[in-house]
Design an enzyme around this catalytic site. Structure first.
Site, PDB file in Angstrom:
ATOM      1  N   CYS A 168     -16.361 -70.928  53.439  1.00 29.56           N
ATOM      2  CA  CYS A 168     -16.509 -69.773  54.338  1.00 29.56           C
ATOM      3  C   CYS A 168     -17.556 -70.070  55.407  1.00 29.56           C
ATOM      4  CB  CYS A 168     -16.904 -68.529  53.552  1.00 29.56           C
ATOM      5  SG  CYS A 168     -15.718 -68.090  52.263  1.00 29.56           S
ATOM      6  N   CYS A 198     -19.101 -68.688  50.330  1.00 31.94           N
ATOM      7  CA  CYS A 198     -19.057 -70.043  49.774  1.00 31.94           C
ATOM      8  C   CYS A 198     -19.171 -71.092  50.889  1.00 31.94           C
ATOM      9  CB  CYS A 198     -17.754 -70.243  49.002  1.00 31.94           C
ATOM     10  SG  CYS A 198     -16.286 -70.106  50.035  1.00 31.94           S
TER      11      CYS A 198
END
Length: 77
Positions: free
Chosen positions: A13, A10
């Site tokens: 991240c 994501c």
């Protein structure tokens, strides 16, 4: 030094990966930075909220993006 960024890939991240990469370069640390996206492996490490930051097998941060300053402190210990 072995650094793992835990998460499904994501935006958070990705941001954590970029921050860690920047700090490693800035500090001149020899480190292997690895992305871990396998949910079973993430849970095995004890992380239930991503992103996660693992340094040399120890979970340092979970569920948030630490600042670059905080990452520097973590990696300098």
């Amino acid at each position: 030094m072995n650094i793992k960024i835990l998460g499904p890939g994501c935006k958070n991240c990705t941001t954590l990966y970029e921050y860690v990469s920047d700090v490693v370069t800035e500090l001149g640390i020899q480190a292997e930075i690895e992305k871990v996206t396998d949910f079973k492996e993430i849970v095995t490490m004890g992380v239930m909220k991503t992103p996660g930051l693992v340094v040399n097998g120890t979970v340092k941060v979970s569920g948030r993006i630490p600042s670059k300053e905080e990452i520097k402190e973590i990696l300098n210990k």
